[in-house]
Design an enzyme around this catalytic site. Structure first.
Site, PDB file in Angstrom:
ATOM      1  N   ASN A  71      -5.086   2.835  -3.118  1.00 22.80           N
ATOM      2  CA  ASN A  71      -5.843   3.916  -2.486  1.00 22.80           C
ATOM      3  C   ASN A  71      -6.307   4.934  -3.521  1.00 22.80           C
ATOM      4  O   ASN A  71      -7.457   5.380  -3.491  1.00 22.80           O
ATOM      5  CB  ASN A  71      -4.998   4.614  -1.425  1.00 22.80           C
ATOM      6  CG  ASN A  71      -5.017   3.900  -0.092  1.00 22.80           C
ATOM      7  OD1 ASN A  71      -5.935   3.157   0.222  1.00 22.80           O
ATOM      8  ND2 ASN A  71      -3.987   4.115   0.699  1.00 22.80           N
ATOM      9  N   ASP A  75      -8.042   0.106   3.152  1.00 21.35           N
ATOM     10  CA  ASP A  75      -8.207  -0.421   4.513  1.00 21.35           C
ATOM     11  C   ASP A  75      -8.599  -1.895   4.491  1.00 21.35           C
ATOM     12  O   ASP A  75      -8.132  -2.685   5.322  1.00 21.35           O
ATOM     13  CB  ASP A  75      -9.256   0.387   5.276  1.00 21.35           C
ATOM     14  CG  ASP A  75      -8.790   1.788   5.633  1.00 21.35           C
ATOM     15  OD1 ASP A  75      -7.577   2.077   5.508  1.00 21.35           O
ATOM     16  OD2 ASP A  75      -9.645   2.601   6.027  1.00 21.35           O
ATOM     17  N   ASP A  90       5.677  -6.071   2.509  1.00 20.05           N
ATOM     18  CA  ASP A  90       5.265  -4.743   2.092  1.00 20.05           C
ATOM     19  C   ASP A  90       4.258  -4.909   0.962  1.00 20.05           C
ATOM     20  O   ASP A  90       4.547  -5.591  -0.032  1.00 20.05           O
ATOM     21  CB  ASP A  90       6.477  -3.936   1.620  1.00 20.05           C
ATOM     22  CG  ASP A  90       6.126  -2.488   1.354  1.00 20.05           C
ATOM     23  OD1 ASP A  90       5.996  -1.733   2.338  1.00 20.05           O
ATOM     24  OD2 ASP A  90       5.978  -2.116   0.173  1.00 20.05           O
ATOM     25  N   GLU A  92       1.943   0.283   4.952  1.00 15.39           N
ATOM     26  CA  GLU A  92       1.585  -1.009   4.360  1.00 15.39           C
ATOM     27  C   GLU A  92       2.642  -2.063   4.641  1.00 15.39           C
ATOM     28  O   GLU A  92       2.780  -3.034   3.903  1.00 15.39           O
ATOM     29  CB  GLU A  92       1.337  -0.860   2.855  1.00 15.39           C
ATOM     30  CG  GLU A  92       2.543  -0.464   2.052  1.00 15.39           C
ATOM     31  CD  GLU A  92       2.785   1.043   1.963  1.00 15.39           C
ATOM     32  OE1 GLU A  92       3.656   1.422   1.176  1.00 15.39           O
ATOM     33  OE2 GLU A  92       2.138   1.833   2.662  1.00 15.39           O
ATOM     34  N   HIS A 147      -9.707   4.922  -0.172  1.00 11.23           N
ATOM     35  CA  HIS A 147      -9.063   4.537   1.088  1.00 11.23           C
ATOM     36  C   HIS A 147      -9.800   3.415   1.808  1.00 11.23           C
ATOM     37  O   HIS A 147      -9.175   2.612   2.505  1.00 11.23           O
ATOM     38  CB  HIS A 147      -8.890   5.757   1.992  1.00 11.23           C
ATOM     39  CG  HIS A 147      -7.849   6.697   1.478  1.00 11.23           C
ATOM     40  ND1 HIS A 147      -6.513   6.525   1.726  1.00 11.23           N
ATOM     41  CD2 HIS A 147      -7.950   7.792   0.691  1.00 11.23           C
ATOM     42  CE1 HIS A 147      -5.825   7.483   1.129  1.00 11.23           C
ATOM     43  NE2 HIS A 147      -6.682   8.270   0.496  1.00 11.23           N
TER      44      HIS A 147
END
Length: 170
Positions: free
Chosen positions: A33, A42, A25, A68, A38
């Site tokens: 973010n 990504d 995780d 995630e 974002h």
């Protein structure tokens, strides 16, 4: 992931081989973010997936479970799975990402479970690895919690909240 994972586990069980399931995780992903955008998030997701895929041995299954969180099913023992996760953790933590405005890194937390503990049962492996993942999160993140060495006393006890497929040998 579920169908392919069950197939991999069935083949390993028939051959008498162990497997390790690694849950990962990405730590504080929402903050990445929020602080970097974002597009940066990504890139972190893609970067982690690429590192995991490159590091995975032949026959392993690497998947993004959602958000995630990632799962890697390895055709190795629990101890080897934990060592693999530790190497991936260190490599990911050392990777730098850049935006127009900043360079930054990210970390991940890992939980590892093995078929020696819960049998060749995907749901049991996921549950045991999830318990260990949250142990790492509770300790501060950016770490690995894996199965105990087979000769350690705690290897004879089940993972909290996870039923064993068969009793562990004493």
């Amino acid at each position: 992931f579920v169908h392919a994972g069950r197939d991999l586990l069935d083949r390993a069980r028939r051959r008498g081989r162990p497997c390790a399931l690694v849950l990962a995780d990405l730590d504080r992903f929402k903050a990445i973010n929020d602080n970097h955008g974002h597009a940066a998030g990504d890139e972190i997701l893609k970067g982690f997936a690429e590192l995991a895929g490159q590091a995975a041995p032949a026959g392993a299954l690497v998947a993004r479970l959602g958000g995630e969180e990632f799962a890697v099913l390895l055709p190795v023992s629990g101890a080897h799975g934990a060592a693999w996760a530790q190497a991936l953790r260190a490599r990911f933590a050392a990777t730098r990402y850049e935006t127009e405005h900043a360079a930054f890194g990210a970390t991940a937390s890992f939980g590892v479970a093995s078929t020696d503990e819960v049998g060749h049962i995907l749901d049991g492996l996921l549950a045991a690895a999830d318990v260990r993942l949250y142990e790492v999160k509770a300790r501060g993140r950016n770490g690995v919690a894996g199965p105990p060495r087979p000769d350690a006393p705690e290897a004879r006890a089940p993972v909290a909240g996870v039923a064993l497929a068969a009793p562990l040998p004493v």
